[in-house]
Design a protein around this motif. Structure first.
Motif, PDB file in Angstrom:
ATOM      1  N   VAL A  24      13.501  -5.439  -5.261  1.00  0.00           N
ATOM      2  CA  VAL A  24      12.790  -5.043  -6.476  1.00  0.00           C
ATOM      3  C   VAL A  24      13.205  -3.623  -6.869  1.00  0.00           C
ATOM      4  N   MET A  25      13.418  -2.767  -5.891  1.00  0.00           N
ATOM      5  CA  MET A  25      13.881  -1.400  -6.150  1.00  0.00           C
ATOM      6  C   MET A  25      15.269  -1.408  -6.789  1.00  0.00           C
ATOM      7  N   CYS A  40      16.208   7.478  -0.928  1.00  0.00           N
ATOM      8  CA  CYS A  40      16.967   7.095   0.274  1.00  0.00           C
ATOM      9  C   CYS A  40      17.884   5.905   0.033  1.00  0.00           C
ATOM     10  N   GLY A  41      17.902   5.390  -1.188  1.00  0.00           N
ATOM     11  CA  GLY A  41      18.797   4.294  -1.516  1.00  0.00           C
ATOM     12  C   GLY A  41      18.391   2.945  -0.946  1.00  0.00           C
ATOM     13  N   ALA A  47       9.752   6.508   0.800  1.00  0.00           N
ATOM     14  CA  ALA A  47       8.566   6.095   0.036  1.00  0.00           C
ATOM     15  C   ALA A  47       8.615   6.491  -1.433  1.00  0.00           C
ATOM     16  N   THR A  48       9.791   6.761  -1.990  1.00  0.00           N
ATOM     17  CA  THR A  48       9.893   7.105  -3.414  1.00  0.00           C
ATOM     18  C   THR A  48      10.168   5.881  -4.284  1.00  0.00           C
ATOM     19  N   GLU A  69       4.830   0.318   6.702  1.00  0.00           N
ATOM     20  CA  GLU A  69       3.477   0.875   6.835  1.00  0.00           C
ATOM     21  C   GLU A  69       3.534   2.383   7.079  1.00  0.00           C
ATOM     22  N   GLN A  70       4.435   2.805   7.969  1.00  0.00           N
ATOM     23  CA  GLN A  70       4.574   4.235   8.271  1.00  0.00           C
ATOM     24  C   GLN A  70       5.030   5.022   7.053  1.00  0.00           C
ATOM     25  N   MET A  71       5.994   4.491   6.326  1.00  0.00           N
ATOM     26  CA  MET A  71       6.497   5.186   5.140  1.00  0.00           C
ATOM     27  C   MET A  71       5.432   5.262   4.054  1.00  0.00           C
ATOM     28  N   LEU A  72       4.625   4.225   3.902  1.00  0.00           N
ATOM     29  CA  LEU A  72       3.563   4.253   2.897  1.00  0.00           C
ATOM     30  C   LEU A  72       2.528   5.336   3.198  1.00  0.00           C
ATOM     31  N   GLU A  73       2.390   5.697   4.470  1.00  0.00           N
ATOM     32  CA  GLU A  73       1.484   6.790   4.815  1.00  0.00           C
ATOM     33  C   GLU A  73       1.952   8.111   4.205  1.00  0.00           C
ATOM     34  N   CYS A  74       3.225   8.209   3.854  1.00  0.00           N
ATOM     35  CA  CYS A  74       3.789   9.418   3.251  1.00  0.00           C
ATOM     36  C   CYS A  74       3.686   9.407   1.724  1.00  0.00           C
TER      37      CYS A  74
END
Length: 105
Positions: A24-25, A40-41, A47-48, A69-74
């Protein structure tokens, strides 16, 4: 080709044909949809590419991986329907998917 609708924070919609196999990105970036930075491509490391998935689609998507899950925390302003768009692989089953973009990444 599946159609994905990206809804900007201000309500502007972009409905795009996105090839199966892309994320989707990638569909957003290749078509110039504003609001998905994808720094980060697509490596699930920043998380951007945070999006909010419309409720009916949450059950269709595979569950979040531990690293997602970890990245969404950021990410800012997450919700129960938050996902990283780099982790959503487009398939024909996702034809009609709607995602909304946060105000900022």
């Amino acid at each position: 080709m599946p159609q994905i609708t990206y809804v900007e924070h201000d309500g502007k919609q972009h409905t795009l044909d996105v090839s199966s196999g892309l994320t989707v990105m990638e569909g957003a970036v290749k078509n110039g949809v504003p609001g998905i930075d994808a720094d980060c491509g697509g490596a699930c490391a920043c998380a951007t590419c945070h999006v909010y998935v419309d409720a009916p689609w949450l059950e269709v998507l595979p569950p979040k991986s531990p690293i997602e899950e970890q990245m969404l925390e950021c990410a800012n302003n997450t919700a129960s329907n938050s996902r990283l768009s780099c982790q959503i692989k487009v398939t024909v089953a996702l034809d009609g998917l709607r995602v909304s973009l946060p105000e900022s990444q």
